[in-house]
Design an enzyme around this catalytic site. Sequence first.
Site, PDB file in Angstrom:
ATOM      1  N   HIS A   1      14.407  -3.648   2.366  1.00 52.97           N
ATOM      2  CA  HIS A   1      13.864  -2.338   2.178  1.00 52.97           C
ATOM      3  C   HIS A   1      13.868  -1.568   1.033  1.00 52.97           C
ATOM      4  O   HIS A   1      13.893  -0.411   1.084  1.00 52.97           O
ATOM      5  CB  HIS A   1      13.957  -1.319   3.593  1.00 52.97           C
ATOM      6  CG  HIS A   1      14.166  -2.412   4.784  1.00 52.97           C
ATOM      7  ND1 HIS A   1      13.122  -2.247   5.712  1.00 52.97           N
ATOM      8  CD2 HIS A   1      15.257  -2.987   5.422  1.00 52.97           C
ATOM      9  CE1 HIS A   1      13.451  -3.111   6.894  1.00 52.97           C
ATOM     10  NE2 HIS A   1      14.733  -3.491   6.524  1.00 52.97           N
TER      11      HIS A   1
ATOM     12  N   SER B   1       3.475   2.113 -26.034  1.00 57.17           N
ATOM     13  CA  SER B   1       2.485   3.078 -25.703  1.00 57.17           C
ATOM     14  C   SER B   1       1.900   3.799 -26.852  1.00 57.17           C
ATOM     15  O   SER B   1       2.582   3.989 -28.177  1.00 57.17           O
ATOM     16  CB  SER B   1       2.970   4.251 -24.876  1.00 57.17           C
ATOM     17  OG  SER B   1       2.264   5.358 -25.063  1.00 57.17           O
TER      18      SER B   1
ATOM     19  N   LYS C   1       8.152   4.404 -25.362  1.00 51.69           N
ATOM     20  CA  LYS C   1       7.842   3.625 -24.104  1.00 51.69           C
ATOM     21  C   LYS C   1       8.016   1.937 -24.356  1.00 51.69           C
ATOM     22  O   LYS C   1       7.499   1.645 -25.468  1.00 51.69           O
ATOM     23  CB  LYS C   1       6.515   3.834 -23.895  1.00 51.69           C
ATOM     24  CG  LYS C   1       6.342   4.855 -22.698  1.00 51.69           C
ATOM     25  CD  LYS C   1       6.832   4.945 -21.689  1.00 51.69           C
ATOM     26  CE  LYS C   1       6.359   4.168 -20.633  1.00 51.69           C
ATOM     27  NZ  LYS C   1       5.037   4.727 -20.082  1.00 51.69           N
TER      28      LYS C   1
ATOM     29  N   GLU D   1       3.271  -6.734 -15.360  1.00 54.10           N
ATOM     30  CA  GLU D   1       2.200  -6.217 -14.746  1.00 54.10           C
ATOM     31  C   GLU D   1       0.933  -7.009 -14.694  1.00 54.10           C
ATOM     32  O   GLU D   1       0.236  -6.971 -13.570  1.00 54.10           O
ATOM     33  CB  GLU D   1       1.978  -4.808 -15.480  1.00 54.10           C
ATOM     34  CG  GLU D   1       3.171  -3.683 -15.406  1.00 54.10           C
ATOM     35  CD  GLU D   1       2.920  -2.957 -16.315  1.00 54.10           C
ATOM     36  OE1 GLU D   1       2.087  -1.838 -16.045  1.00 54.10           O
ATOM     37  OE2 GLU D   1       3.773  -2.530 -17.417  1.00 54.10           O
TER      38      GLU D   1
END
Length: 458
Positions: free
Chosen positions: A156, A277, A283, A290
């Site tokens: 979980h 970024s 970043k 992804e």
Amino acid sequence: MTQLWGGRFSGVTDALMRQFQDSIYFDLRLWEADLDGSVAYAQALGRAEVITTEEANILQDGLDEIRAEFGQNRFELKDGDEDIHTAVERRLTELVGEVAGKLHTGRSRNDQVATDTRLWLKRQIVALRTQLVNLQQAILAQADEHLDVIMPGYTHLQQAQPVRLAHWLLSYGWMLQRDKERLDDLTRRVDVLPLGSAALAGNPFALDRQFLADTLGFAAISANSMDAVGDRDYIIEFLSWASLLQIHLSRLAEDLIIYSSQEFGFVEIDDAYATGSSIMPQKKNPDSLELIRGKTGRVVGALTGLLTTLKGVPSSYNKDFQEDKEPLFDTVDTLSMTLSIAAGVVATLKINEARIYEAMDSTMLATELADYLAHKGLPFRQAHHLAGQIVQQAIALDQPLSSFPLAAYQQFSDLFERDIHQWLTFKRAADRREIPGGTGEMAVRQQLELLRETIEEG
Ligand code: ARG
């Protein structure tokens, strides 16, 4: 311009209709399989004495020349080449003249396209399988190197029990192992030759289909010509396989995205697989992961798209089937990328042991407390309840379970003795699970060797 099926027609095809039905812009990539199929077919025609040996040789030479043209990127498409089969026949006619018209004797594009696609897919499967093994090897190497690292095991997404980092990594190794087994199983059904089925009723020229199968390297020949030209199950099976594999990769990607976030910091993705970024200078984004996660949509989409295409199509060949190739090609291309990128990310992953230990919450030892009491004879249900109360107090006092004094434990139960603190380390918790499939040191070593051997066995 005359179409190869033009005899029956007196009117011309609407220009948009031609564009609509052309498949050359995507099935061109079947050229090698198409040539292999035609070479074998020319030989079979010669052996059955449908054409002379001399004619078979002329066809073979012409096809060889076309192969060279494709190989050297100088094959020229012409207006009217509606698909790869037509393009090759048109070129063959230019090269060897009228005898080219004998190649298609008793053959249909229906058995031809099914043969090409199966041959092409078989070859792609070999390459994908190697890439799958490469990813497994990358996982094995990281697991081997970090066998002593203990991390929080999650259920979980809540800290559950301490596990070896290798144990978590190897869980993906086994998923991929099942993917490999499934691939081998479905390959048996791809490995069936439809050639000789003609349009739907079977070849009338007494061709030796076993010779065709042997020449093209197929393990079996199809048993029913209508089924052979109307079967796209092998593509559905492949796309289902691909979907599940891609879902596994997506889950691995998701774990790594979470573990590489600032809040976790368990792992660092190598610069080679991250991007920055355009506005936020600090970043470092895990774009590789992804995209692996994101591409799952198109792979599952290819499967559901083709399933929907096949629904309600009457038996044997129908042009709807032309819609099978783009999702198939796209899925092979996508998987080939995602498998390689995933292997690269895993192989170059940096593990931050210190951050992992920092993040481990001592309440993950609550099961140890319960097990301790169970060892001393308390029924596990009571032990579980008691351990829960201890955890509640530890949280209230903001004190880790491992530094709770013995006296405090004894207030909950006089079964607690001096040895309790030995039980309360993460390593001990992991190593108490020396059971096949468990996270103890020996068990994980054995598991690692088992996976290594299974991979080496092929
Ligand atoms: N381009 C077609 C396909 O991909 C080849 C087979 C065409 N057969 C036919 N009867 N029109 O399915």
